[in-house]
Enzyme design. Structure first.
Site, PDB file in Angstrom:
ATOM      1  N   TRP A   1       8.661  -1.344  17.244  1.00  0.00           N
ATOM      2  CA  TRP A   1       9.297  -0.038  17.444  1.00  0.00           C
ATOM      3  C   TRP A   1       9.577   0.224  18.916  1.00  0.00           C
ATOM      4  CZ3 TRP A   1       8.245   4.639  19.867  1.00  0.00           C
ATOM      5  CH2 TRP A   1       9.007   5.731  19.428  1.00  0.00           C
TER       6      TRP A   1
ATOM      7  N   ASP B   1      11.756  10.134   5.379  1.00  0.00           N
ATOM      8  CA  ASP B   1      11.615   9.562   4.022  1.00  0.00           C
ATOM      9  C   ASP B   1      12.511  10.210   2.962  1.00  0.00           C
ATOM     10  OD1 ASP B   1       9.427   8.802   5.493  1.00  0.00           O
ATOM     11  OD2 ASP B   1       7.981   9.864   4.257  1.00  0.00           O
TER      12      ASP B   1
ATOM     13  N   GLN C   1      12.786  14.211   3.930  1.00  0.00           N
ATOM     14  CA  GLN C   1      12.015  14.818   5.010  1.00  0.00           C
ATOM     15  C   GLN C   1      13.001  15.254   6.085  1.00  0.00           C
ATOM     16  OE1 GLN C   1       7.981  14.686   5.393  1.00  0.00           O
ATOM     17  NE2 GLN C   1       8.948  15.437   3.528  1.00  0.00           N
TER      18      GLN C   1
ATOM     19  N   TRP D   1      16.998  16.092  11.944  1.00  0.00           N
ATOM     20  CA  TRP D   1      16.214  14.870  11.716  1.00  0.00           C
ATOM     21  C   TRP D   1      16.020  14.602  10.227  1.00  0.00           C
ATOM     22  CZ3 TRP D   1      13.406  10.961  14.097  1.00  0.00           C
ATOM     23  CH2 TRP D   1      12.393  10.371  13.337  1.00  0.00           C
TER      24      TRP D   1
ATOM     25  N   SER E   1       6.090  14.243   2.248  1.00  0.00           N
ATOM     26  CA  SER E   1       6.805  13.529   1.178  1.00  0.00           C
ATOM     27  C   SER E   1       6.220  13.731  -0.209  1.00  0.00           C
ATOM     28  CB  SER E   1       6.824  12.032   1.492  1.00  0.00           C
ATOM     29  OG  SER E   1       7.744  11.825   2.529  1.00  0.00           O
TER      30      SER E   1
ATOM     31  N   TRP F   1      11.519  14.454  14.847  1.00  0.00           N
ATOM     32  CA  TRP F   1      10.624  14.934  13.795  1.00  0.00           C
ATOM     33  C   TRP F   1       9.976  16.256  14.239  1.00  0.00           C
ATOM     34  CZ3 TRP F   1       5.629  16.293  12.737  1.00  0.00           C
ATOM     35  CH2 TRP F   1       5.239  16.249  11.387  1.00  0.00           C
TER      36      TRP F   1
HETATM   37  N1  DQQ Z   1       6.347  10.487   6.369  1.00  0.00           N
HETATM   38  C1  DQQ Z   1       5.382   9.474   6.105  1.00  0.00           C
HETATM   39  C2  DQQ Z   1       4.644  10.014   4.922  1.00  0.00           C
HETATM   40  C3  DQQ Z   1       4.599  11.471   5.180  1.00  0.00           C
HETATM   41  C4  DQQ Z   1       5.915  11.734   5.817  1.00  0.00           C
HETATM   42  C5  DQQ Z   1       5.996   8.146   5.868  1.00  0.00           C
HETATM   43  C6  DQQ Z   1       5.898  12.764   6.906  1.00  0.00           C
HETATM   44  O1  DQQ Z   1       3.377   9.443   4.742  1.00  0.00           O
HETATM   45  O2  DQQ Z   1       4.435  12.210   3.989  1.00  0.00           O
HETATM   46  O3  DQQ Z   1       7.115   7.900   6.659  1.00  0.00           O
HETATM   47  O4  DQQ Z   1       7.208  13.052   7.358  1.00  0.00           O
END
Ligand code: DQQ
Length: 496
Positions: A302, A44, A60, A41, A107, A68
Site C-alpha cells: 500500500w 466496501d 461504505q 469516499w 459493512s 474515509w
Molecule cells: N471496512 C472494512 C470492514 C469494515 C469497513 C473492510 C469499514 O471490516 O466494516 O474494508 O469501512
C-alpha cells in the site's frame, strides 16, 4: 427522535453530494464504466441484493471528502448492473451505538424478508473505552427509505471476542432460518462466527464456522458464505496474511453443527487493488461478486488511495464477476456477460504470429477491452509483455512468463503516482492455450487469465495521452490464435 436524526444526517449528506457532484462528473480520473460514488469516499460493497426488480448496490460511504470518515451507506440501483442511478444514502450515523467519528455504519448485508428489505450492519461507537462494534438492523418497505430497529444492537460482541474486532455480518436464509456469518479474531487468528435467527431480530450464537490456524491472518474482514453447485464457498479478506487479501475456500457445510470443512483454497484476485468482495444472487441464479478496487494502509504494497481525492472523490468497485465452480472444485471469476453490451468498434485478428518488436493493438483508448487466446504449443517466446496505457514515457506492464509459469503486474512506471508490483503463479500444466482478458478504464486495469482463475485488479491513473497498448514477445515468436478488441462505452457520465 432517532429517526429524525438519521433523516437529518441523510439530508445533510445529500446537500453536500448535490453541491459537488458536477465537479466530480467533470473530473479527469472518473471511471467510464466502473461503479463509483457521485462524490466523496467509497470503500466496501455492502448489502448487494436483487430486490423488487432491481439490483441494489450499497457501499461504505463518506460523502464529505475523498477520504474515509464516519461511514454512511451509499446507495444506487440498476436494472442491468451497468447503468446506475444514485439514491440518497440509506444509512447515516445517528445513534449512540453507531455515531463515533471513527466509526459509523460499518459493512454488512441485505436480505428480503416479509417483502421488506432488511439491512444488517456493524454499528461502531466509543463509550470511553475504545471502539466498540455490534450488529444492528435497519429495514425499508420501498427499498429507498430505511429506519433503524429501535431495539438495536441485536448482537453484542460475545465473551472473549475483542470489542473492536466483531464486524461485517453477511446474512442468508436456509429453510426458514436466517444465518449470519461475521468476522472476528481469537488469540490473533482470524475467525468467522456463525449465528442463527428465526426473525432477523433475535439471534443466537451457533458455532465457529471456520478459523485460521495462523496461515490466514489475524482478523477476517467481510466474510461471505454461500452454496455453489453441491459445495459451499467461504470468502473473506484476511488482515495480516501478506499478499493474500481475498481468499476463497471451497468445501462442505453441515447445518446440524454449523461447521464448514474445506479442502480447496484460492485467491480471488492477486492485484494490488481488490478487497472486501461481497456476493449476491442474480434472478437467473448466477452468484455474482464485486469488490472494492483499493486497499488499506496495513497491506504490504500500500502507498495511498490515489490522486482522485483532488477531484473530490475516491474509490470504485471492480467489475462484477460471476463465480463458477469448476470440475476440480476450484473457482473461476468471470466478468458478467452484461458487460458485452458496452462494446463498440470491434476488431478481430486470427492466427497472429508476432516476432521481434512490438505489436500495437488496434481500436483501443482510455477505456477498452482486449481479449486474446495464446497457443502455447505454437509459441516459441518464453515471455510476453503487455504494455498498457503507453505514451512513450509511461506504461503499465503485465508480464506473462511461460517458463516460470508466472504473471506479474508492474505499475511502477505507469502514471508518475502509483507504485507496486503484483505477482501470481499460473498453473499451465497440460495447457495448450493461455487466455487473457483485459478491461481498461480511465483509472484501472483488470487482467483476467487462465480461465478467469488468475486475476489482477490494479489502479493506474494514466492521462488521456496514454492510449497505446502493445504486445511484446521476448526471445521468440508468440502465436495468438484470436485477438479481439473493443472500445467501451462511457455509461457512467450520464448516470444520475
Ligand atoms: N471496512 C472494512 C470492514 C469494515 C469497513 C473492510 C469499514 O471490516 O466494516 O474494508 O469501512
Amino acid at each position: 427522535m432517532s429517526k429524525t436524526i438519521m433523516k437529518e444526517n441523510i439530508e445533510k449528506a445529500q446537500v453536500e453530494i448535490e453541491a459537488k457532484e458536477s465537479a466530480v462528473k467533470n473530473g479527469r480520473m472518473r471511471q467510464d464504466f466502473h461503479f463509483m460514488p457521485q462524490t466523496g469516499w467509497l470503500n466496501d460493497p455492502n448489502g448487494l441484493v436483487y430486490y423488487k426488480g432491481q439490483y441494489h448496490y450499497f457501499y461504505q460511504f463518506y460523502p464529505y471528502a475523498g477520504f474515509w470518515g464516519s461511514v454512511h451507506w451509499g446507495h444506487a440501483v440498476s436494472s442491468d448492473m451497468l447503468r446506475w442511478k444514485h439514491l440518497p444514502p440509506a444509512l447515516a450515523p445517528s445513534e449512540a451505538y453507531d455515531d463515533h467519528y471513527l466509526g459509523g455504519c460499518f459493512s454488512g448485508s441485505a436480505i428480503e424478508y416479509n417483502e421488506k428489505l432488511y439491512l444488517m450492519y456493524t454499528g461502531v461507537t466509543n463509550n470511553g473505552d475504545g471502539l466498540e462494534q455490534c450488529q444492528c438492523i435497519a429495514w425499508s418497505e420501498d427499498g429507498i427509505n430505511f429506519e433503524k430497529y429501535e431495539g438495536n444492537p441485536v448482537i453484542a460482541a460475545p465473551e472473549g471476542v475483542p470489542k473492536d474486532f466483531f464486524r461485517d455480518p453477511k446474512v442468508w436464509c436456509h429453510r426458514d432460518t436466517f444465518y449470519m456469518v461475521c468476522g472476528t479474531k481469537k488469540e490473533d487468528k482470524g475467525q468467522a462466527l456463525l449465528y442463527k435467527s428465526k426473525d432477523m431480530i433475535h439471534w443466537e450464537y451457533f458455532n465457529v464456522l471456520a478459523e485460521s490456524r495462523g496461515e490466514w491472518g489475524y482478523m477476517w474482514e467481510c466474510p461471505d458464505f454461500y452454496p455453489l453447485g453441491d459445495k459451499y464457498v467461504l470468502m473473506f479478506s484476511p488482515m495480516g496474511a501478506q499478499e493474500r487479501k481475498c481468499v476463497y475456500l471451497v468445501g462442505d457445510f453441515d447445518y446440524r453443527t454449523g461447521k464448514f470443512f474445506y479442502n480447496i483454497s484460492g485467491e480471488i484476485d492477486w492485484g494490488l487493488d481488490y478487497y472486501a468482495p461481497q456476493s449476491f444472487l442474480a434472478p437467473d441464479g448466477r452468484r455474482i461478486i464485486t469488490g472494492w478496487a483499493n486497499g488499506w494502509e496495513w497491506m504490504p504494497h500500500w502507498k495511498d488511495w490515489g490522486p482522485m481525492y483532488r477531484e473530490g472523490w475516491s474509490g470504485f468497485f471492480a467489475l462484477p464477476r460471476e463465480v463458477i465452480l469448476l470440475e476440480d472444485n476450484t473457482l473461476s471469476f468471470k466478468p458478467i456477460h452484461e458487460l458485452e453490451q458496452l462494446r463498440s468498434d470491434p476488431g478481430t485478428e486470427n492466427n497472429l504470429l508476432i516476432g521481434e518488436g512490438k505489436y500495437q493493438v488496434k481500436n483501443t483508448g482510455c477505456s477498452c477491452e482486449i481479449k486474446m487466446l495464446i497457443n502455447l504449443e505454437k509459441t516459441t517466446s518464453r515471455k510476453v509483455k503487455l504494455e498498457l496505457r503507453e505514451n512513450n514515457t509511461r506504461k503499465a506492464v503485465v508480464l506473462f512468463d511461460f517458463q516460470k509459469a508466472e504473471m506479474c503486474f508492474d505499475r511502477t512506471c505507469a502514471d508518475g503516482w502509483s507504485t507496486g508490483i503484483a505477482r501470481s503463479e499460473i498453473n499451465l500444466k497440460n495447457k495448450q492455450y493461455l487466455d487473457i482478458h483485459i478491461f481498461i478504464d480511465r483509472s484501472s486495469i483488470e487482467v483476467f487469465s487462465n480461465n478467469y482463475q488468475n486475476n489482477m485488479t490494479c489502479n493506474v491513473f494514466s492521462d488521456e495521452t496514454q492510449t497505446n497498448n502493445y504486445i511484446v514477445p521476448e526471445n521468440g515468436e508468440l502465436y495468438i490464435e484470436k485477438l479481439e478488441t473493443w472500445n467501451i462505452e462511457n455509461v457512467l457520465k450520464v448516470m444520475k
